[in-house]
Design a protein around this motif. Structure first.
Motif, PDB file in Angstrom:
ATOM      1  N   ARG A 120      42.273  53.890  49.852  1.00  0.00           N
ATOM      2  CA  ARG A 120      41.513  54.400  48.758  1.00  0.00           C
ATOM      3  C   ARG A 120      41.872  53.555  47.341  1.00  0.00           C
ATOM      4  NH1 ARG A 120      41.739  58.961  51.676  1.00  0.00           N
ATOM      5  NH2 ARG A 120      43.873  59.795  50.655  1.00  0.00           N
ATOM      6  N   ASP A 121      42.902  52.654  47.669  1.00  0.00           N
ATOM      7  CA  ASP A 121      43.277  51.702  46.556  1.00  0.00           C
ATOM      8  C   ASP A 121      41.949  50.967  45.949  1.00  0.00           C
ATOM      9  OD1 ASP A 121      45.712  52.301  46.168  1.00  0.00           O
ATOM     10  OD2 ASP A 121      46.792  50.735  47.369  1.00  0.00           O
ATOM     11  N   ILE A 122      41.991  50.603  44.866  1.00  0.00           N
ATOM     12  CA  ILE A 122      40.803  49.711  44.458  1.00  0.00           C
ATOM     13  C   ILE A 122      40.939  48.123  44.181  1.00  0.00           C
ATOM     14  CG2 ILE A 122      39.341  49.252  42.270  1.00  0.00           C
ATOM     15  CD1 ILE A 122      39.556  52.381  41.655  1.00  0.00           C
ATOM     16  N   VAL A 123      40.099  47.413  44.936  1.00  0.00           N
ATOM     17  CA  VAL A 123      40.300  46.101  44.837  1.00  0.00           C
ATOM     18  C   VAL A 123      39.087  45.394  43.854  1.00  0.00           C
ATOM     19  CG1 VAL A 123      40.384  43.755  46.058  1.00  0.00           C
ATOM     20  CG2 VAL A 123      41.316  45.896  47.008  1.00  0.00           C
ATOM     21  N   LEU A 124      39.395  44.696  43.076  1.00  0.00           N
ATOM     22  CA  LEU A 124      38.109  44.116  41.991  1.00  0.00           C
ATOM     23  C   LEU A 124      38.093  42.831  42.501  1.00  0.00           C
ATOM     24  CD1 LEU A 124      39.224  45.272  38.269  1.00  0.00           C
ATOM     25  CD2 LEU A 124      37.938  46.357  39.891  1.00  0.00           C
ATOM     26  N   ILE A 125      36.775  42.333  42.533  1.00  0.00           N
ATOM     27  CA  ILE A 125      36.242  41.261  43.148  1.00  0.00           C
ATOM     28  C   ILE A 125      35.170  40.660  42.413  1.00  0.00           C
ATOM     29  CG2 ILE A 125      35.333  39.872  45.181  1.00  0.00           C
ATOM     30  CD1 ILE A 125      36.778  41.768  46.943  1.00  0.00           C
ATOM     31  N   PRO A 126      34.934  39.527  41.773  1.00  0.00           N
ATOM     32  CA  PRO A 126      33.799  39.073  41.265  1.00  0.00           C
ATOM     33  C   PRO A 126      32.646  38.926  42.107  1.00  0.00           C
ATOM     34  CG  PRO A 126      35.236  37.238  41.594  1.00  0.00           C
ATOM     35  CD  PRO A 126      36.012  38.590  41.896  1.00  0.00           C
ATOM     36  N   PHE A 127      31.215  39.027  41.674  1.00  0.00           N
ATOM     37  CA  PHE A 127      30.217  38.961  42.210  1.00  0.00           C
ATOM     38  C   PHE A 127      29.299  37.938  41.810  1.00  0.00           C
ATOM     39  CE2 PHE A 127      25.755  40.102  42.533  1.00  0.00           C
ATOM     40  CZ  PHE A 127      25.431  40.397  43.596  1.00  0.00           C
ATOM     41  N   ARG A 143      38.892  50.253  48.347  1.00  0.00           N
ATOM     42  CA  ARG A 143      37.568  50.396  47.715  1.00  0.00           C
ATOM     43  C   ARG A 143      37.280  49.339  46.950  1.00  0.00           C
ATOM     44  NH1 ARG A 143      35.079  53.327  43.534  1.00  0.00           N
ATOM     45  NH2 ARG A 143      37.026  54.300  42.996  1.00  0.00           N
ATOM     46  N   VAL A 144      36.406  48.491  47.561  1.00  0.00           N
ATOM     47  CA  VAL A 144      35.910  47.166  46.710  1.00  0.00           C
ATOM     48  C   VAL A 144      34.867  47.758  45.596  1.00  0.00           C
ATOM     49  CG1 VAL A 144      34.791  45.136  46.976  1.00  0.00           C
ATOM     50  CG2 VAL A 144      36.131  45.781  48.579  1.00  0.00           C
ATOM     51  N   ILE A 145      35.052  47.263  44.180  1.00  0.00           N
ATOM     52  CA  ILE A 145      34.441  47.204  43.038  1.00  0.00           C
ATOM     53  C   ILE A 145      33.964  45.734  42.682  1.00  0.00           C
ATOM     54  CG2 ILE A 145      33.998  47.756  40.819  1.00  0.00           C
ATOM     55  CD1 ILE A 145      35.864  50.168  41.205  1.00  0.00           C
ATOM     56  N   LEU A 146      32.733  45.445  42.796  1.00  0.00           N
ATOM     57  CA  LEU A 146      32.362  44.318  42.536  1.00  0.00           C
ATOM     58  C   LEU A 146      31.718  43.932  40.953  1.00  0.00           C
ATOM     59  CD1 LEU A 146      30.080  43.499  45.896  1.00  0.00           C
ATOM     60  CD2 LEU A 146      32.336  42.613  45.240  1.00  0.00           C
ATOM     61  N   LEU A 147      32.399  42.910  40.437  1.00  0.00           N
ATOM     62  CA  LEU A 147      31.696  42.812  39.146  1.00  0.00           C
ATOM     63  C   LEU A 147      31.439  41.361  38.655  1.00  0.00           C
ATOM     64  CD1 LEU A 147      34.856  44.686  37.093  1.00  0.00           C
ATOM     65  CD2 LEU A 147      32.564  45.560  37.342  1.00  0.00           C
ATOM     66  N   SER A 161      44.094  48.924  34.982  1.00  0.00           N
ATOM     67  CA  SER A 161      45.224  49.567  35.556  1.00  0.00           C
ATOM     68  C   SER A 161      44.823  50.469  36.953  1.00  0.00           C
ATOM     69  CB  SER A 161      45.545  50.429  34.278  1.00  0.00           C
ATOM     70  OG  SER A 161      44.591  51.715  33.965  1.00  0.00           O
ATOM     71  N   SER A 162      43.323  50.848  36.862  1.00  0.00           N
ATOM     72  CA  SER A 162      43.008  51.464  38.241  1.00  0.00           C
ATOM     73  C   SER A 162      42.971  51.002  39.293  1.00  0.00           C
ATOM     74  CB  SER A 162      41.421  52.098  37.749  1.00  0.00           C
ATOM     75  OG  SER A 162      40.676  51.167  37.622  1.00  0.00           O
ATOM     76  N   ALA A 163      42.894  49.445  39.377  1.00  0.00           N
ATOM     77  CA  ALA A 163      43.006  48.370  40.512  1.00  0.00           C
ATOM     78  C   ALA A 163      44.422  48.350  41.018  1.00  0.00           C
ATOM     79  CB  ALA A 163      42.336  47.381  40.154  1.00  0.00           C
ATOM     80  N   LYS A 164      44.401  47.999  42.184  1.00  0.00           N
ATOM     81  CA  LYS A 164      45.794  47.689  42.760  1.00  0.00           C
ATOM     82  C   LYS A 164      45.513  46.142  42.886  1.00  0.00           C
ATOM     83  CE  LYS A 164      49.604  48.815  45.016  1.00  0.00           C
ATOM     84  NZ  LYS A 164      49.493  49.650  46.155  1.00  0.00           N
ATOM     85  N   VAL A 165      44.551  45.530  43.048  1.00  0.00           N
ATOM     86  CA  VAL A 165      44.403  44.250  43.265  1.00  0.00           C
ATOM     87  C   VAL A 165      43.087  43.573  42.608  1.00  0.00           C
ATOM     88  CG1 VAL A 165      44.228  42.095  44.959  1.00  0.00           C
ATOM     89  CG2 VAL A 165      45.743  44.029  45.807  1.00  0.00           C
ATOM     90  N   VAL A 166      43.348  42.351  42.310  1.00  0.00           N
ATOM     91  CA  VAL A 166      42.066  41.571  41.576  1.00  0.00           C
ATOM     92  C   VAL A 166      42.142  40.347  42.622  1.00  0.00           C
ATOM     93  CG1 VAL A 166      40.917  40.162  39.878  1.00  0.00           C
ATOM     94  CG2 VAL A 166      42.358  42.295  39.503  1.00  0.00           C
ATOM     95  N   LEU A 167      41.168  39.837  43.180  1.00  0.00           N
ATOM     96  CA  LEU A 167      40.771  38.874  44.103  1.00  0.00           C
ATOM     97  C   LEU A 167      39.538  37.887  43.615  1.00  0.00           C
ATOM     98  CD1 LEU A 167      41.667  37.132  46.697  1.00  0.00           C
ATOM     99  CD2 LEU A 167      40.492  39.028  48.050  1.00  0.00           C
TER     100      LEU A 167
END
Length: 495
Positions: A120-127, A143-147, A161-167
């Motif tokens: 349930r950690d959040i990973v931010l990934i560009p879309f 959980r992947v969030i695409l931005l 701060s809500s995300a564990k990783v940005v890739l």
């Protein structure tokens, strides 16, 4: 009845198999790996070609001889020479203590995510991004969030701060745009402030602008990992080796956790020699590569942009994203039709919103680029003929049912020849007749190949003639025979 325990966890069960390229895999399955004669524009390999074939700067036979003597023993899992070479290749004050070796970028991504992510950690990934980014993250229950890229880089502290990783990749894997290091440095500081790990995939930065690397800013930042590919920069996909750079503290932790002996003797010896090439990122080989890429990228963008329905996006890398606008075929059909002729491009539409059509085309040497452009022209022409034949059958069928439109005022191209034209036949059944007495002629198309133009031929849109032609086409018998008969009886006497 007692429920049986699953062997795989839910995350592993949901992950799809990874493919380099579906069309490439299908071709190999049908013909075998040694029998494929294709030009592959779907990869991001250096168009200069294999470094071992470039001006004899490395002796491949001597290197293979050295590696052969090591195949009877386990590699030194520290990979000291490889790590020294990687640090020296990047420069920026790095040492071997900052380097994490691995068999490929994907393996290192999985290593880093496996050491950091929990369920349930959040990973931010560009879309959009390569599907592998989400696939690796999902494997660990994240959980992947695409931005969109610009929104990601401007994300406020609450989101970071809500995300564990940005890739993310730089240059972007699909579009090839390069984020300036100044902008990334600021973002990296904000990630560190929010204790969010920033993973930057720089697989093709040597082919774009290596001065924009973030590798020099890992020395005092435990929240940045920079990935590097040897495959793409030196066009050696058959050798499995890659590396990452991180602070000494983080590199030590990742090295403790990585798979042992993941780089074999041949890849170790050969890739170490490649990374030790004189000049590093500014070696003669890579400088010549960047010059080739710059000139041919501009050439491809200009030429592809002249093809109706093709809209190339700006790029800073050795590949470019092309949107298919108002094209009469979708990206899947274009990709398959080109593959049938031995040309592979990457269909990217599944990575975009519904209805968007995109392909990615890599930069090659000019001769190969021109061959691709000619083949695109051939595919468009042939597909137009097939489409015309299908529409002809529809026209004949409508005529048999008693409904044939004489004009199409709602058509976006009307009038394509003259006002009041008869549009019973939108596509000429005689195309390409190749008879210049009709007013048709050969022209050089936007893709650079010869195309038969009917711009000055109006026979098929004259009401009396179109009715005569349609009557003949509706007769019993083979359609091809009826087309020839209509030509001989209706058109030929007029020319």
């Amino acid at each position: 009845m007692e429920k049986k325990r699953a062997v795989l966890n839910d995350n592993a069960s949901m992950v799809a198999q990874c493919h380099h390229g579906i069309l490439q895999d299908e071709l190999r399955a049908r013909t075998g790996p040694q029998n494929i004669d294709v030009l592959d524009f779907s990869t991001r390999l250096n168009p200069m070609g294999n470094i071992f074939q470039y001006q004899d700067i490395l002796d491949l036979h001597d290197l293979i001889g050295t590696a052969r003597t090591l195949t009877g023993q386990y590699p030194d899992n520290r990979y000291l020479e490889f790590r020294d070479a990687a640090a020296g290749f990047i420069g920026k004050g790095l040492t071997s203590s900052n380097i994490i070796p691995g068999s490929g970028v994907c393996e290192i991504i999985r290593l880093v995510l496996g050491c950091t992510l929990e369920k349930r950690d959040i990973v931010l990934i560009p879309f959009p991004s390569p599907p592998e980014y989400s696939r690796h993250s999902n494997l660990f229950g994240a959980r992947v969030i695409l931005l969109p890229p610009h929104e990601l880089l401007l994300a406020d502290d609450k989101i970071l701060s809500s995300a564990k990783v940005v890739l993310l990749s730089n240059p972007g894997d699909l579009g090839g745009r390069l984020i300036p290091s100044k902008e990334l440095r600021s973002f990296a500081k904000r990630c560190a402030k929010n204790r969010t790990l920033l993973i930057i995939d720089e697989s093709c930065i040597e082919l774009s602008d290596p001065s924009q690397t973030l590798a020099g800013h890992i020395l005092d930042n435990d929240f940045v990992v920079v990935l590097r590919s040897i495959t793409h920069a030196f066009a050696i996909p058959g050798l499995n080796a890659a590396y990452a750079a991180a602070s000494k503290k983080m590199a030590q932790l990742f090295n403790n956790a990585r798979l042992p002996w993941s780089i074999g003797a041949f890849a170790d010896v050969l890739c170490t020699a490649v990374l030790n090439v004189e000049g590093g990122v500014n070696s003669r080989y890579l400088k010549d590569s960047r010059e080739l890429i710059h000139s041919q990228r501009d050439y491809l963008i200009e030429r592809i942009g002249r093809i109706h329905g093709f809209s190339p996006r700006p790029s800073d890398a050795n590949y470019l994203l092309v949107e298919l606008k108002d094209l009469f075929m979708d990206s899947h059909t274009l990709t398959r039709n080109l593959a049938a002729k031995g040309f592979l491009i990457k269909d990217c539409s599944d990575l975009f919103q519904a209805g968007k059509q995109f392909v990615r085309i890599s930069v090659h040497a000019q001769e190969d680029n021109e061959t691709l452009l000619r083949t695109i022209g051939e595919v468009l022409t042939e597909t137009s003929k097939e489409d015309a034949r299908e529409r002809l059958e529809v026209t004949i069928g409508n005529a048999a049912a008693g409904s044939v439109p004489a004009s199409r005022g709602t058509c976006q191209y009307y009038p394509c020849h003259f006002w009041g034209q008869d549009c019973t036949f939108c596509f000429c059944p005689f195309y390409a007749c190749e008879d210049e007495r009709t007013g048709g002629k050969w022209i050089i198309g936007s893709s650079g190949n010869k195309v038969w133009s009917c711009e000055n031929c109006t026979y098929i849109h004259q009401s009396r003639l179109s009715r005569q032609i349609l009557d003949i086409l509706m007769e019993e018998g083979d359609t091809e025979d009826n087309i020839k008969k209509a030509w001989d009886l209706v058109i030929k006497p007029l020319i």
